[in-house]
Design a protein around this motif. Sequence first.
Motif, PDB file in Angstrom:
ATOM      1  N   LEU B  27       0.768  -1.044   0.002  1.00 18.56           N
ATOM      2  CA  LEU B  27       0.017   0.103  -0.150  1.00 18.56           C
ATOM      3  C   LEU B  27       0.971   1.337   0.110  1.00 18.56           C
ATOM      4  N   ILE B  30       2.371   2.230  -3.500  1.00 15.30           N
ATOM      5  CA  ILE B  30       1.539   3.035  -4.340  1.00 15.30           C
ATOM      6  C   ILE B  30       0.633   4.290  -3.786  1.00 15.30           C
ATOM      7  N   SER B  31       1.069   4.650  -2.566  1.00 15.15           N
ATOM      8  CA  SER B  31       0.424   5.692  -2.249  1.00 15.15           C
ATOM      9  C   SER B  31       1.496   7.127  -1.894  1.00 15.15           C
ATOM     10  N   HIS B  51      -7.560   9.367  -9.358  1.00 14.32           N
ATOM     11  CA  HIS B  51      -6.916   8.992  -8.180  1.00 14.32           C
ATOM     12  C   HIS B  51      -8.050   8.993  -7.301  1.00 14.32           C
ATOM     13  N   CYS B 104      -3.950  10.371   1.905  1.00 12.80           N
ATOM     14  CA  CYS B 104      -3.425   9.432   1.365  1.00 12.80           C
ATOM     15  C   CYS B 104      -4.098   9.173  -0.012  1.00 12.80           C
ATOM     16  N   PHE B 106      -3.946   7.360  -3.998  1.00 14.48           N
ATOM     17  CA  PHE B 106      -3.773   6.379  -4.638  1.00 14.48           C
ATOM     18  C   PHE B 106      -3.957   6.533  -6.156  1.00 14.48           C
ATOM     19  N   LYS B 110      -3.465   1.552  -9.942  1.00 20.09           N
ATOM     20  CA  LYS B 110      -2.469   0.763  -9.389  1.00 20.09           C
ATOM     21  C   LYS B 110      -3.094   0.031  -8.170  1.00 20.09           C
ATOM     22  N   LEU B 111      -4.237   0.807  -7.468  1.00 18.28           N
ATOM     23  CA  LEU B 111      -5.075   0.305  -6.355  1.00 18.28           C
ATOM     24  C   LEU B 111      -5.701  -0.913  -6.704  1.00 18.28           C
TER      25      LEU B 111
END
Lengths: 233, 233
Positions: B27, B30-31, B51, B104, B106, B110-111
């Motif tokens: 996590l 990618i954050s 995002h 945060c 993301f 990617k999530l």
Amino acid sequence: MELVCYRCPARSSDLCAGVPDNELKLLAAISTHLKLRPEETLILDGDASDHVYNVVSGTLMMTRLGADGRRQILAFLLTGNFIGFSSDQLYRFNVEALTDCELCRFERKKLEPLFEAYPEMERRFRQMAARVIEASLDLVFTLGRRNATERMAAFLLHLRDAQREAAEIPKDTQAVWQIPMTRTDIADYLGLTIETVSRVLSRLKSKGILRLPTLHSFEIVNETALVDAAGAD
Amino acid sequence: MELVCYRCPARSSDLCAGVPDNELKLLAAISTHLKLRPEETLILDGDASDHVYNVVSGTLMMTRLGADGRRQILAFLLTGNFIGFSSDQLYRFNVEALTDCELCRFERKKLEPLFEAYPEMERRFRQMAARVIEASLDLVFTLGRRNATERMAAFLLHLRDAQREAAEIPKDTQAVWQIPMTRTDIADYLGLTIETVSRVLSRLKSKGILRLPTLHSFEIVNETALVDAAGAD
DNA sequence: CGCGGGCTTGATTCATATCAACGATGGTGG
DNA sequence: CCACCATCGTTGATATGAATCAAGCCCGCG
């Protein structure tokens, strides 16, 4: 059994569209068919949330009752709509048929493994949730910031769009659209009274914006004016 | 880098709670972290929805603007809340900070692979969506079927509950709670005017139900009466 | 033909918006 | 450090849109 899904009017609903034709039998295997007559109840506030549904045909409504009997209709559910988002073990709303309905019923715990097997299905499920969120927020805007006429106009346009989409009718077709709910239902959806709903409809009619051939149908005579009446947004 | 997530106040948010401690680095990888000052904008209506965000600390609001400037606040977003459900390529709302905020961020694309790798995360994501739906429908009921006093009372109880939960404060603790938003914001959330908000607060205060130590804090003196005033539901 | 439920229309009331003035509070610059 | 100003909030007077109260209508059905 597979044929049921192949011919399903809700085949292209978000829930089912994620499953390729050749895997449809997996969906069919975990689904049962269900018919409801008008006024029959699908879900009662407090029911265990272990089944979810897909509307194959007909119209239902999702309602919430206040302690003193006040009723708010949270959504009208049409062909292709999914029923059953819940963060809890229990449903916190009622779902009731307005017309004759056909539904597809899934056990939640049997459906979930499919999401792992078919990420595309899961992806579509998420998109479906996002659409429900957006629909709810549209209603929030309507209830919070639109007057009676604007609410009614926006509602009628919404009704038309939903039917247009379900029946895949091209955009400029003039048509008589169905109003599957009563005036009371409309009032309880738009946060108005039945009298106000009636008055606003009469006014739109007398202005030549609408035609109301029967109590349960309407035709848009002057679309521009109706869009205009729907106002801000 | 991992430490950032370990110590995160939103570690137990739905988004992150699905990831086991030993995988947190995925996590974190990618954050990106983000800070906002009051009135800064996170999302503008029309922005690409590529995002998504998790609120680490602070309060934000999600708004929709009508063509003629009418504003409806769709949600207040507090620690642990997720921002970014969208059925479309574009966001159809604004998100703006009310206080200093940490978030945060993301990349959506990617999530998503993480959902396949961690079905538990995906499951929690769905639950999160369900909670957002339920919150929106609660607001629909409030706007459709509650009067000004009931709206205000329900709102204050909601504010308290959110803060209680975020700070893990036991249920019977008497406390002064924060009101991070202005009267205008409250009005635009509850579908009222600023004057009505002000009047209702004054009345609740003069009845001895509330104390209002500052403009941005309140204390519940008579909880029973406040719950009562919130009415049906 | 009469009855009933759902709907419409009219008269009146009421809650909240609007308009208007004033008060508090917090930040800035002298 | 204080005074000023801008912003935000409160309070009061009035207007108004929708609710409520009250008939009456229309259509389907027994």
